[in-house]
Write an enzyme that holds these catalytic residues in place. Structure first.
Site, PDB file in Angstrom:
ATOM      1  N   ARG A 274       0.717  -1.250  -0.047  1.00 14.40           N
ATOM      2  CA  ARG A 274       0.186  -0.035  -0.024  1.00 14.40           C
ATOM      3  C   ARG A 274       0.895   1.122  -0.044  1.00 14.40           C
ATOM      4  NH1 ARG A 274      -3.923  -2.402  -1.567  1.00 14.40           N
ATOM      5  NH2 ARG A 274      -5.925  -2.695  -0.882  1.00 14.40           N
ATOM      6  N   GLU A 303      -4.870   7.163  -6.067  1.00 15.38           N
ATOM      7  CA  GLU A 303      -4.656   6.361  -7.577  1.00 15.38           C
ATOM      8  C   GLU A 303      -6.110   6.983  -8.380  1.00 15.38           C
ATOM      9  OE1 GLU A 303      -4.550   2.238  -6.370  1.00 15.38           O
ATOM     10  OE2 GLU A 303      -2.560   2.347  -5.443  1.00 15.38           O
ATOM     11  N   HIS A 322      -1.498  -0.826  -9.946  1.00 13.15           N
ATOM     12  CA  HIS A 322      -2.359  -1.552  -8.788  1.00 13.15           C
ATOM     13  C   HIS A 322      -3.008  -2.847  -9.375  1.00 13.15           C
ATOM     14  CE1 HIS A 322      -4.588  -1.005  -4.840  1.00 13.15           C
ATOM     15  NE2 HIS A 322      -4.407  -2.431  -5.061  1.00 13.15           N
ATOM     16  N   ILE A 323      -2.041  -3.663  -9.921  1.00 15.33           N
ATOM     17  CA  ILE A 323      -2.698  -4.977 -10.790  1.00 15.33           C
ATOM     18  C   ILE A 323      -2.220  -6.313  -9.910  1.00 15.33           C
ATOM     19  CG2 ILE A 323      -3.108  -3.715 -13.021  1.00 15.33           C
ATOM     20  CD1 ILE A 323      -0.279  -4.914 -13.709  1.00 15.33           C
ATOM     21  N   ALA A 324      -1.323  -6.130  -8.926  1.00 16.18           N
ATOM     22  CA  ALA A 324      -0.776  -7.288  -8.379  1.00 16.18           C
ATOM     23  C   ALA A 324      -2.043  -8.448  -7.903  1.00 16.18           C
ATOM     24  CB  ALA A 324       0.129  -6.919  -7.215  1.00 16.18           C
TER      25      ALA A 324
END
Ligand SMILES: NC(=O)C1=CN([C@@H]2O[C@H](COP(=O)(O)OP(=O)(O)OC[C@H]3O[C@@H](n4cnc5c(N)ncnc54)[C@H](O)[C@@H]3O)[C@@H](O)[C@H]2O)C=CC1
Ligand SMILES: O=C(O)C(=O)COP(=O)(O)O
Length: 355
Positions: A274, A303, A322-324
Site C-alpha cells: 500500500r 490512485e 495496482h494490478i498485483a
C-alpha cells in the site's frame, strides 16, 4: 411457475460487482452451489469512478469505512429487500444497514472487511464473511516479477529496445543485473502475501530476512534458513526490501528518508502492498541520487497517480497501476468462497470465514 405452498421461500440475493469481480462469475458460482434452493439473484455492476481516490477506490470518510466504491443511496436501492449481499467494494455503514432490515448476510470478497461497519453488523446480527488471502498467490507471484524486473533490469531492457537501442557492448553496465542467488532479500510483513513471497524466494537460493513483530516464522522457513530480523537489521543487510504489511497507525509512513538512507547503497526497494507505507518523495530522492539502484512500485496513496508526477519520470523504477492482486485465479477463488458462504448460510451451517 407458481411455488407450491410448502416450498421454501425464495431467498433474494444481490451481487454488487466491480471490475475485480469479472461479470457473471459470482452469479454462476452461487447458482452452481445453491442450485437446489430457490434463489432470486440480481447482479449489478458498479461503474468505476474516474477521479483519483485513496488507493484508487476509497472515498474517505463515511463512518470510518475505507477502500470502498459506490454511493450509499444507490447501494441501498440496489439491495432493497434482499437477504444476502455479495460484494467486494460496496460500503455498508450503520445508517445503510438501518435502511436494509432484511439483510442477514454480507459476503465481502476482501482480505479485511474495511468497507463494512463491523460493530453495526454485529449489533444487528448480520453475518459478515470475507476471503482472506484470496489474492495472496497473485500478489506474491507478481512481487517476484517486480523484483526480477528491477534486479535483472527487464524494464530497462524493454525501454532500451523501445527506444531502438540494442544492448551495445556485452555487458553494458546499465543493463547488467544482479542475481537473487547472491542477494539478501528483506520481507516486511509475514501474512498471507509475505509468507508466499518467502516460499517463492527460497527457490532462488537467496538469503531471506523477515520482519514481522506479530508472527513467528514457520518451522519450514526456519529449517530453510529464513531469519527473523529487527527492522534495523533487515534494512541494513538487505539488497532488496519488499513490503507486505497492511496500513496501520504503526506502519503508515514506515519507509522515509531515514530508512532509505540506512539501506545498502545500490539496493532495490519494492512495494506491492500500500502507498501510505512509504514516503514517495523520500523514495524519489533516494532513486535520483542513485543511493538506491532501483524500485518497483505498484500501489500509491492516491490512485490514479498524476501523469506528470516526478516518480513516473525516473529511469530506475518499474511502475504498475495496482494490478498485483488482479488474476483470474483470484476472482475464481473469491467467487467459489462467496458461493460456499452463501450455501452454508442457506443450509444453516456455520460460516467459513466469519469477520
Ligand atoms: N497490490 C495489490 O493488488 C494488493 C495488495 N495487497 C496489500 O498487500 C499487503 C499484505 O496483504 P496480506 O498479506 O493479505 O495482509 P495480512 O494481513 O495477511 O498480513 C499483513 C502482515 O503484516 C504484519 N504487520 C503488522 N504490523 C507490522 C509491522 N509493524 N512490521 C511488519 N509487519 C507488520 C502483520 O502481522 C501481518 O502478518 C496489504 O497492504 C494489502 O493491502 C493485498 C492484495 C492485493
Ligand atoms: O489491493 C488490492 O488490489 C486488493 O484487492 C485489496 O486486497 P484486500 O481485499 O484488501 O486484501
Amino acid at each position: 411457475m407458481t411455488a407450491s405452498p410448502d416450498a421454501s421461500p425464495t431467498t433474494s440475493i444481490v451481487i454488487i460487482g466491480d471490475r475485480f469481480m469479472l461479470p457473471g462469475m459470482f452469479e454462476r458460482a452461487i447458482r452452481d452451489k445453491c442450485g437446489d434452493r430457490p434463489v432470486d439473484i440480481r447482479s449489478h455492476e458498479m461503474p468505476w469512478p474516474d477521479e483519483p481516490m485513496e488507493h484508487g477506490y476509497a472515498k474517505a470518510g463515511m463512518d470510518g469505512l475505507k477502500e470502498y466504491q459506490g454511493d450509499a443511496d444507490e447501494i441501498v436501492s440496489l439491495v432493497g429487500d434482499a437477504e444476502i449481499v455479495v460484494t467486494q467494494l460496496a460500503p455498508f455503514s450503520a445508517g445503510m444497514m438501518d435502511r436494509l432490515p432484511n439483510l442477514r448476510l454480507i459476503a465481502v470478497s476482501r482480505g479485511g472487511p474495511v468497507n463494512i461497519d463491523m460493530a453495526a453488523a454485529r449489533a444487528r446480527k448480520i453475518r459478515v464473511v470475507n476471503t482472506p488471502g484470496r489474492n495472496a498467490s497473485a500478489v506474491a507471484e507478481f512481487t517476484i516479477g517486480a523484483i526480477l524486473a528491477e534486479t535483472r533490469l527487464i524494464t530497462r531492457g524493454h525501454e532500451s529496445l523501445r527506444r531502438g537501442e540494442w544492448r551495445g557492448d556485452l555487458y553494458r553496465a546499465d543493463l547488467t543485473g544482479e542475481e537473487l542467488s547472491e542477494m539478501t532479500v528483506g520481507v516486511v510483513g509475514y501474512g498471507h502475501v509475505g509468507t508466499k513471497v518467502v516460499r517463492l524466494l527460497k527457490a532462488f537460493g537467496c538469503r531471506v530476512l523477515v520482519h514481522d513483530p506479530y508472527v513467528q516464522l514457520s518451522v519450514d522457513d526456519l529449517n530453510d534458513g529464513v531469519e527473523q530480523a529487527s527492522m534495523e537489521r533487515l534494512i541494513a543487510e538487505s539488497d532488496v526490501v519488499t513490503l507486505h504489511a497492511r496500513v496501520t497507525a504503526e506502519t503508515r509512513g514506515f519507509f522515509g528518508t531515514a530508512q532509505f538512507a540506512a539501506m545498502k547503497p545500490g539496493a532495490f526497494f519494492v512495494n506491492t502492498a500500500r502507498g501510505p507505507l512509504v514516503d514517495y518523495a523520500a523514495l524519489t530522492e533516494a532513486l535520483k541520487s542513485r543511493h538506491l539502484r532501483g524500485a518497483a512500485i505498484e500501489t500509491f496513496a492516491v490512485e490514479p497517480v498524476p501523469p506528470d508526477w516526478e516518480l513516473l519520470q525516473l529511469d530506475n523504477v518499474t511502475l504498475t497501476p495496482h494490478i498485483a492482486g488482479a488474476s483470474v485465479k483470484t476472482v475464481k477463488y473469491a467467487a467459489e468462497r462467496a458461493a460456499e458462504e452463501v450455501r452454508r448460510y442457506l443450509a444453516g451451517e456455520p460460516p467459513l470465514n466469519p469477520c
